[in-house]
Write a protein that holds these residues in place. Sequence first.
Motif, PDB file in Angstrom:
ATOM      1  N   LEU A  10      -4.015   8.030   3.100  1.00 41.77           N
ATOM      2  CA  LEU A  10      -2.571   8.010   2.891  1.00 41.77           C
ATOM      3  C   LEU A  10      -2.269   7.079   1.714  1.00 41.77           C
ATOM      4  O   LEU A  10      -1.488   7.401   0.838  1.00 41.77           O
ATOM      5  CB  LEU A  10      -1.857   7.527   4.165  1.00 41.77           C
ATOM      6  CG  LEU A  10      -0.332   7.415   4.104  1.00 41.77           C
ATOM      7  CD1 LEU A  10       0.327   8.758   3.818  1.00 41.77           C
ATOM      8  CD2 LEU A  10       0.227   6.819   5.392  1.00 41.77           C
ATOM      9  N   TYR A  11      -2.953   5.928   1.724  1.00 34.39           N
ATOM     10  CA  TYR A  11      -2.845   5.022   0.578  1.00 34.39           C
ATOM     11  C   TYR A  11      -4.034   4.072   0.520  1.00 34.39           C
ATOM     12  O   TYR A  11      -4.695   3.844   1.533  1.00 34.39           O
ATOM     13  CB  TYR A  11      -1.536   4.208   0.623  1.00 34.39           C
ATOM     14  CG  TYR A  11      -1.383   3.298   1.822  1.00 34.39           C
ATOM     15  CD1 TYR A  11      -1.759   1.966   1.758  1.00 34.39           C
ATOM     16  CD2 TYR A  11      -0.876   3.771   3.022  1.00 34.39           C
ATOM     17  CE1 TYR A  11      -1.623   1.122   2.862  1.00 34.39           C
ATOM     18  CE2 TYR A  11      -0.725   2.946   4.134  1.00 34.39           C
ATOM     19  CZ  TYR A  11      -1.103   1.626   4.042  1.00 34.39           C
ATOM     20  OH  TYR A  11      -0.977   0.798   5.137  1.00 34.39           O
ATOM     21  N   HIS A  72       0.217  -5.123   4.460  1.00 37.10           N
ATOM     22  CA  HIS A  72      -0.687  -4.742   3.365  1.00 37.10           C
ATOM     23  C   HIS A  72       0.053  -4.747   2.042  1.00 37.10           C
ATOM     24  O   HIS A  72       1.283  -4.741   2.004  1.00 37.10           O
ATOM     25  CB  HIS A  72      -1.211  -3.325   3.617  1.00 37.10           C
ATOM     26  CG  HIS A  72      -0.110  -2.309   3.555  1.00 37.10           C
ATOM     27  ND1 HIS A  72       0.639  -1.981   4.665  1.00 37.10           N
ATOM     28  CD2 HIS A  72       0.420  -1.618   2.540  1.00 37.10           C
ATOM     29  CE1 HIS A  72       1.567  -1.102   4.312  1.00 37.10           C
ATOM     30  NE2 HIS A  72       1.462  -0.871   3.029  1.00 37.10           N
ATOM     31  N   THR A  74       0.121  -2.197  -1.017  1.00 41.48           N
ATOM     32  CA  THR A  74      -0.321  -0.874  -1.471  1.00 41.48           C
ATOM     33  C   THR A  74      -0.755  -0.942  -2.932  1.00 41.48           C
ATOM     34  O   THR A  74      -0.043  -1.509  -3.757  1.00 41.48           O
ATOM     35  CB  THR A  74       0.836   0.143  -1.364  1.00 41.48           C
ATOM     36  OG1 THR A  74       1.349   0.145  -0.035  1.00 41.48           O
ATOM     37  CG2 THR A  74       0.390   1.550  -1.746  1.00 41.48           C
ATOM     38  N   PHE A  77      -0.549   4.979  -3.586  1.00 40.95           N
ATOM     39  CA  PHE A  77      -0.120   5.895  -2.538  1.00 40.95           C
ATOM     40  C   PHE A  77      -0.658   7.279  -2.877  1.00 40.95           C
ATOM     41  O   PHE A  77      -0.412   7.798  -3.965  1.00 40.95           O
ATOM     42  CB  PHE A  77       1.415   5.901  -2.470  1.00 40.95           C
ATOM     43  CG  PHE A  77       1.959   6.794  -1.397  1.00 40.95           C
ATOM     44  CD1 PHE A  77       1.825   6.457  -0.060  1.00 40.95           C
ATOM     45  CD2 PHE A  77       2.616   7.965  -1.722  1.00 40.95           C
ATOM     46  CE1 PHE A  77       2.329   7.275   0.940  1.00 40.95           C
ATOM     47  CE2 PHE A  77       3.131   8.798  -0.732  1.00 40.95           C
ATOM     48  CZ  PHE A  77       2.982   8.447   0.601  1.00 40.95           C
ATOM     49  N   GLU A 138       6.818   4.824 -12.741  1.00 38.61           N
ATOM     50  CA  GLU A 138       7.218   5.782 -11.709  1.00 38.61           C
ATOM     51  C   GLU A 138       8.629   5.486 -11.206  1.00 38.61           C
ATOM     52  O   GLU A 138       9.419   6.384 -10.946  1.00 38.61           O
ATOM     53  CB  GLU A 138       6.267   5.611 -10.522  1.00 38.61           C
ATOM     54  CG  GLU A 138       5.535   6.835 -10.078  1.00 38.61           C
ATOM     55  CD  GLU A 138       4.495   6.441  -9.035  1.00 38.61           C
ATOM     56  OE1 GLU A 138       3.332   6.725  -9.286  1.00 38.61           O
ATOM     57  OE2 GLU A 138       4.871   5.825  -8.010  1.00 38.61           O
ATOM     58  N   ARG A 150       5.212  -4.427  -9.467  1.00 43.23           N
ATOM     59  CA  ARG A 150       5.660  -3.775  -8.229  1.00 43.23           C
ATOM     60  C   ARG A 150       4.871  -4.247  -7.008  1.00 43.23           C
ATOM     61  O   ARG A 150       5.199  -3.883  -5.868  1.00 43.23           O
ATOM     62  CB  ARG A 150       5.487  -2.256  -8.415  1.00 43.23           C
ATOM     63  CG  ARG A 150       6.135  -1.402  -7.361  1.00 43.23           C
ATOM     64  CD  ARG A 150       5.907   0.069  -7.693  1.00 43.23           C
ATOM     65  NE  ARG A 150       6.338   0.992  -6.661  1.00 43.23           N
ATOM     66  CZ  ARG A 150       6.187   2.314  -6.740  1.00 43.23           C
ATOM     67  NH1 ARG A 150       5.621   2.847  -7.816  1.00 43.23           N
ATOM     68  NH2 ARG A 150       6.595   3.094  -5.762  1.00 43.23           N
ATOM     69  N   HIS A 152       3.615  -5.868  -3.853  1.00 46.02           N
ATOM     70  CA  HIS A 152       4.416  -6.506  -2.804  1.00 46.02           C
ATOM     71  C   HIS A 152       3.782  -6.271  -1.436  1.00 46.02           C
ATOM     72  O   HIS A 152       2.908  -5.409  -1.295  1.00 46.02           O
ATOM     73  CB  HIS A 152       5.810  -5.888  -2.789  1.00 46.02           C
ATOM     74  CG  HIS A 152       5.765  -4.464  -2.329  1.00 46.02           C
ATOM     75  ND1 HIS A 152       5.399  -3.434  -3.171  1.00 46.02           N
ATOM     76  CD2 HIS A 152       5.956  -3.907  -1.103  1.00 46.02           C
ATOM     77  CE1 HIS A 152       5.394  -2.301  -2.485  1.00 46.02           C
ATOM     78  NE2 HIS A 152       5.711  -2.552  -1.222  1.00 46.02           N
ATOM     79  N   THR A 154       5.482  -5.322   2.202  1.00 50.35           N
ATOM     80  CA  THR A 154       6.698  -5.048   2.971  1.00 50.35           C
ATOM     81  C   THR A 154       6.630  -5.833   4.276  1.00 50.35           C
ATOM     82  O   THR A 154       5.651  -5.726   5.020  1.00 50.35           O
ATOM     83  CB  THR A 154       6.826  -3.543   3.286  1.00 50.35           C
ATOM     84  OG1 THR A 154       6.927  -2.829   2.051  1.00 50.35           O
ATOM     85  CG2 THR A 154       8.059  -3.249   4.135  1.00 50.35           C
ATOM     86  N   ASP A 163       9.661   2.289   3.829  1.00 53.06           N
ATOM     87  CA  ASP A 163       8.884   1.165   3.279  1.00 53.06           C
ATOM     88  C   ASP A 163       8.775   1.191   1.753  1.00 53.06           C
ATOM     89  O   ASP A 163       8.729   0.135   1.117  1.00 53.06           O
ATOM     90  CB  ASP A 163       7.458   1.181   3.852  1.00 53.06           C
ATOM     91  CG  ASP A 163       7.425   0.725   5.299  1.00 53.06           C
ATOM     92  OD1 ASP A 163       8.480   0.320   5.806  1.00 53.06           O
ATOM     93  OD2 ASP A 163       6.338   0.780   5.900  1.00 53.06           O
ATOM     94  N   VAL A 164       8.712   2.385   1.183  1.00 55.61           N
ATOM     95  CA  VAL A 164       8.549   2.500  -0.270  1.00 55.61           C
ATOM     96  C   VAL A 164       9.665   1.762  -1.023  1.00 55.61           C
ATOM     97  O   VAL A 164       9.488   1.333  -2.167  1.00 55.61           O
ATOM     98  CB  VAL A 164       8.478   3.990  -0.702  1.00 55.61           C
ATOM     99  CG1 VAL A 164       9.781   4.700  -0.424  1.00 55.61           C
ATOM    100  CG2 VAL A 164       8.084   4.121  -2.159  1.00 55.61           C
TER     101      VAL A 164
HETATM  102  O1  ACK Z   1       5.384  -0.976   1.910  1.00 51.40           O
HETATM  103  P1  ACK Z   1       4.644   0.002   1.137  1.00 51.40           P
HETATM  104  O2  ACK Z   1       4.048  -0.367  -0.164  1.00 51.40           O
HETATM  105  O3  ACK Z   1       5.518   1.318   0.962  1.00 51.40           O
HETATM  106  O4  ACK Z   1       3.514   0.618   2.044  1.00 51.40           O
HETATM  107  C1  ACK Z   1       3.831   1.911   2.490  1.00 51.40           C
HETATM  108  C2  ACK Z   1       2.633   2.818   2.356  1.00 51.40           C
HETATM  109  O5  ACK Z   1       2.798   3.500   1.123  1.00 51.40           O
HETATM  110  C3  ACK Z   1       2.542   3.858   3.483  1.00 51.40           C
HETATM  111  O6  ACK Z   1       3.741   4.548   3.591  1.00 51.40           O
HETATM  112  C4  ACK Z   1       3.978   3.098   0.476  1.00 51.40           C
HETATM  113  N1  ACK Z   1       4.591   4.300  -0.103  1.00 51.40           N
HETATM  114  C5  ACK Z   1       5.174   5.349   0.540  1.00 51.40           C
HETATM  115  N2  ACK Z   1       5.570   6.286  -0.347  1.00 51.40           N
HETATM  116  C6  ACK Z   1       5.239   5.819  -1.578  1.00 51.40           C
HETATM  117  C7  ACK Z   1       5.382   6.315  -2.896  1.00 51.40           C
HETATM  118  N3  ACK Z   1       5.949   7.497  -3.141  1.00 51.40           N
HETATM  119  N4  ACK Z   1       4.924   5.560  -3.919  1.00 51.40           N
HETATM  120  C8  ACK Z   1       4.353   4.376  -3.696  1.00 51.40           C
HETATM  121  N5  ACK Z   1       4.174   3.845  -2.483  1.00 51.40           N
HETATM  122  C9  ACK Z   1       4.607   4.558  -1.430  1.00 51.40           C
HETATM  123  C10 ACK Z   1       4.840   2.447   1.519  1.00 51.40           C
END
Ligand code: ACK
Length: 224
Positions: A10-11, A72, A74, A77, A138, A150, A152, A154, A163-164
């Motif tokens: 997923l990521y 975490h 990310t 993703f 993006e 970017r 971070h 969450t 969360d994004v």
């Molecule tokens: O808090 P985050 O960085 O925001 O961790 C979660 C993780 O992936 C699982 O959902 C991040 N996330 C979700 N959609 C996107 C996206 N389109 N681009 C970048 N990060 C994303 C989300």
Amino acid sequence: PTLEKDLLPLYFGWFLAKRDEDYLRKTSHEFLEQLGNLKAFKKRLQPCMFGSEDKHKLDLMKYFAKSPNILHCTSKFCDYGKIVGSEEYAQQEAVKKAYSKGYTLHLSALFATPRTVGAQVELTADQLLLWPSDAEKEVMPKDTLPRGSRAHITLGTAADVQDVQTGIDLLEFVKLQQSGKEGENLGEMSGSVAGKVSYYDNGMWMLNLSQKIEVRSIFSGYYG
Ligand code: ACK
């Protein structure tokens, strides 16, 4: 039988070690508690902002109803490969080499907006090797923001927020700072969240930690 392709998660990202995760959750609560008690915060509350229908009952911990199961940072993703560039990312030598390795993350600030609460991560040169080159573009295609801006963790989101949004909110702070807006200095926090509090309008609050928080993490993929 041979697997033709590796499964994509997923990521990809840095996952906090359990003890450091517990510590950061506590720190986040402390941040929200001190923020909610700040006179300047109450004074600048717009109607209904942060669930403030009743200023005396304001409870930021309740307002940020959701928190990720695993804290975490990310890096990429992938949505199990549906996102363009996921395969290329996973195939990079740097990513393969880093997989399952330990990293210390450096947190320089905590922030809260009407949508999210999070921690700003300052990536080291080593960690930047795992950072996708288009992560900032993006979100803000017209701006040139420093690589890794970017990054971070969450910590929580309001009830109807994904969360994004946390990384998008962080880029909003960085963009304001880049354009010379430093935010209004509105006080200090103490204890485990010692630092200066700045206000950036529209309910955007940032705490610059006087001492960076260091958390241990493992670089890996999340497949759940
Ligand atoms: O808090 P985050 O960085 O925001 O961790 C979660 C993780 O992936 C699982 O959902 C991040 N996330 C979700 N959609 C996107 C996206 N389109 N681009 C970048 N990060 C994303 C989300």
